[in-house]
Design a protein around this motif. Structure first.
Motif, PDB file in Angstrom:
ATOM      1  N   CYS A 324       0.847  -1.190   0.000  1.00 37.34           N
ATOM      2  CA  CYS A 324       0.000   0.000   0.000  1.00 37.34           C
ATOM      3  C   CYS A 324       0.887   1.246   0.000  1.00 37.34           C
ATOM      4  N   PRO A 325       0.753   2.128  -0.996  1.00 39.04           N
ATOM      5  CA  PRO A 325       1.599   3.325  -1.045  1.00 39.04           C
ATOM      6  C   PRO A 325       1.230   4.361   0.018  1.00 39.04           C
ATOM      7  N   ILE A 326       0.060   4.212   0.628  1.00 38.39           N
ATOM      8  CA  ILE A 326      -0.361   5.191   1.639  1.00 38.39           C
ATOM      9  C   ILE A 326       0.313   4.932   2.980  1.00 38.39           C
ATOM     10  N   ASP A 327       0.299   3.671   3.423  1.00 35.48           N
ATOM     11  CA  ASP A 327       0.848   3.379   4.746  1.00 35.48           C
ATOM     12  C   ASP A 327       2.116   2.531   4.708  1.00 35.48           C
ATOM     13  N   GLY A 328       2.537   2.104   3.498  1.00 39.45           N
ATOM     14  CA  GLY A 328       3.755   1.326   3.372  1.00 39.45           C
ATOM     15  C   GLY A 328       3.636  -0.102   3.866  1.00 39.45           C
ATOM     16  N   ALA A 329       2.409  -0.549   4.162  1.00 41.71           N
ATOM     17  CA  ALA A 329       2.196  -1.902   4.678  1.00 41.71           C
ATOM     18  C   ALA A 329       1.741  -2.836   3.560  1.00 41.71           C
ATOM     19  N   MET A 330       1.899  -4.117   3.806  1.00 48.08           N
ATOM     20  CA  MET A 330       1.402  -5.141   2.889  1.00 48.08           C
ATOM     21  C   MET A 330       0.056  -5.616   3.415  1.00 48.08           C
ATOM     22  N   HIS A 331      -1.014  -5.256   2.719  1.00 48.62           N
ATOM     23  CA  HIS A 331      -2.337  -5.731   3.124  1.00 48.62           C
ATOM     24  C   HIS A 331      -3.223  -5.882   1.899  1.00 48.62           C
ATOM     25  N   GLY A 332      -4.273  -6.684   2.040  1.00 48.27           N
ATOM     26  CA  GLY A 332      -5.194  -6.887   0.936  1.00 48.27           C
ATOM     27  C   GLY A 332      -5.791  -5.561   0.465  1.00 48.27           C
ATOM     28  N   GLY A 333      -5.826  -5.382  -0.836  1.00 45.65           N
ATOM     29  CA  GLY A 333      -6.330  -4.136  -1.408  1.00 45.65           C
ATOM     30  C   GLY A 333      -5.324  -2.999  -1.421  1.00 45.65           C
ATOM     31  N   GLY A 334      -4.106  -3.270  -0.953  1.00 48.67           N
ATOM     32  CA  GLY A 334      -3.095  -2.217  -0.885  1.00 48.67           C
ATOM     33  C   GLY A 334      -2.814  -1.567  -2.218  1.00 48.67           C
ATOM     34  N   ASP A 335      -2.778  -2.375  -3.285  1.00 47.77           N
ATOM     35  CA  ASP A 335      -2.457  -1.830  -4.607  1.00 47.77           C
ATOM     36  C   ASP A 335      -3.604  -1.044  -5.221  1.00 47.77           C
ATOM     37  N   GLN A 336      -4.746  -0.998  -4.533  1.00 53.28           N
ATOM     38  CA  GLN A 336      -5.876  -0.189  -5.022  1.00 53.28           C
ATOM     39  C   GLN A 336      -5.793   1.264  -4.537  1.00 53.28           C
ATOM     40  N   ASN A 337      -4.831   1.534  -3.678  1.00 56.68           N
ATOM     41  CA  ASN A 337      -4.704   2.870  -3.096  1.00 56.68           C
ATOM     42  C   ASN A 337      -3.714   3.713  -3.874  1.00 56.68           C
ATOM     43  N   ARG A 338      -3.917   5.002  -3.818  1.00 54.05           N
ATOM     44  CA  ARG A 338      -3.042   5.968  -4.467  1.00 54.05           C
ATOM     45  C   ARG A 338      -2.659   7.044  -3.460  1.00 54.05           C
ATOM     46  N   LYS A 339      -1.369   7.307  -3.361  1.00 53.31           N
ATOM     47  CA  LYS A 339      -0.920   8.333  -2.421  1.00 53.31           C
ATOM     48  C   LYS A 339      -1.284   9.704  -2.934  1.00 53.31           C
ATOM     49  N   GLN A 340      -1.879  10.514  -2.064  1.00 51.48           N
ATOM     50  CA  GLN A 340      -2.320  11.860  -2.477  1.00 51.48           C
ATOM     51  C   GLN A 340      -1.126  12.809  -2.538  1.00 51.48           C
TER      52      GLN A 340
END
Length: 340
Positions: A324-340
């Motif tokens: 996840c680019p928002i929190d830097g963690a590996m979690h389900g759906g992480g690649d659906q997020n975009r850092k603002q």
């Protein structure tokens, strides 16, 4: 020659002072001199049926007995072992900085709290100082319990005194360096009365309860220094590591990526049963504890959650973990997020 040695010693002394000052600035004075703490008093709390009843409600529905009792982890409701309420356990979370023991709170005088004064228990609960004067690791949520009013605190202590004594010898907490010293900065003495908060409407009541139970501690993403990520309150994605595996906390905000589809009835049912429709909540979510709250308290918590700022943060434990680019963690759906 002597002049040179004298100058070298002066320079060394200055360097020591500078390094010490920098260390205090970075790590906090209490890391080196010990935690803030007030002296214990001889205060005792009168035993009344009302206090026992109220204390039991708080201790069973807000996590005291859950953390301080051994469980049958093979059961979905993680039932406390028979006759072991409040007898203590080693906390099962696998990413803790050492071995954290939730002590035996029963009145057993050899292995429990039977020799601790009422004020020692009260100080530990709200101020984070153990009966032996050490700083408690803040997985014990004393930063939240600071808001517990005096009468509720008295009720909890009175109820704990009413538990049957259980002999249960436990090892000592053993926290790794340097965390064992850094946590000395956390405790803060309480020297003035804590009155009953304003619970005049459901949102105010819910805010108080959500803080007291520490919902944000798990449901807010953290950076690699374990600091909360600003602007991401209650948006989930924090990784909880249990012996059974890792799971990410849910986004509780009203954003479409959160729980906008919840209504009060669904929220209460989820807390009571651990199910959202056909989906089971992971047991890292303590539904088996919060579900012991009254409908009024659960409804108030939900009323407060509905007022949260919507935060877009996709977290889905049914999907494979991705970065996840928002929190830097590996979690389900992480690649659906975009850092603002």
């Amino acid at each position: 020659m002597r002049r040179g040695v004298k100058i070298a010693l002066i320079i060394l002394g200055v360097l020591i002072v500078v390094v010490a000052a920098a260390a205090v600035q970075v790590f906090g004075l209490r890391t080196f001199v010990g935690p803030r703490k007030r002296d214990l008093t001889g205060q005792t709390f009168a035993i009344t049926p009302a206090r026992i009843e109220r204390g039991k409600y708080i201790a069973t529905s807000m996590g005291c007995l859950y953390c301080h009792s051994p469980h049958d982890w093979s059961k979905r409701d993680e039932a406390i072992l028979a006759g072991m309420q409040g007898a203590g356990q080693q906390l099962p979370y696998v990413d803790l900085p050492g071995k954290i023991i939730a002590p035996n709170l029963t009145p057993d005088k050899e292995t429990g709290a039977g020799t601790w004064s009422d004020d020692a228990l009260a100080r530990a609960i709200r101020e984070g100082i153990g009966h032996d004067g050490r700083a408690l690791f803040p997985i014990m949520p004393y930063p939240h319990y600071r808001t517990m009013p005096d009468e509720d605190l008295a009720s909890v202590v009175v109820y704990l005194r009413s538990l049957p004594p259980v002999r249960n010898q436990l090892p000592k907490t053993d926290i790794i360096f340097p965390v064992k010293y850094l946590i000395r900065n956390a405790p803060q003495p309480i020297t003035t009365p804590v009155s009953q908060p304003d619970l005049s409407d459901p949102v105010k009541r819910g805010l108080f309860l959500v803080n007291l139970t520490g919902c944000a501690d798990c449901h807010t993403p953290i950076d690699n220094h374990h600091n909360r990520i600003p602007g991401m309150d209650f948006s989930g994605g924090q990784i909880i590591a249990l012996p059974s595996g890792k799971v990410a906390s849910a986004n509780l905000t009203p954003d479409p990526s959160g729980i906008p589809y919840y209504d009060e009835a669904l929220f209460i049912k989820a807390m009571r049963t651990g199910n959202v429709g056909a989906r089971e909540l992971n047991d890292a979510m303590p539904w088996m504890v919060l579900g012991k709250m009254t409908d009024q308290d659960l409804a108030s918590m939900f009323a407060y959650l509905k007022t949260l700022k919507p935060v877009t943060h996709h977290v889905d434990n049914s999907l494979p973990p991705t970065l996840c680019p928002i929190d830097g963690a590996m979690h389900g759906g992480g690649d659906q997020n975009r850092k603002q």
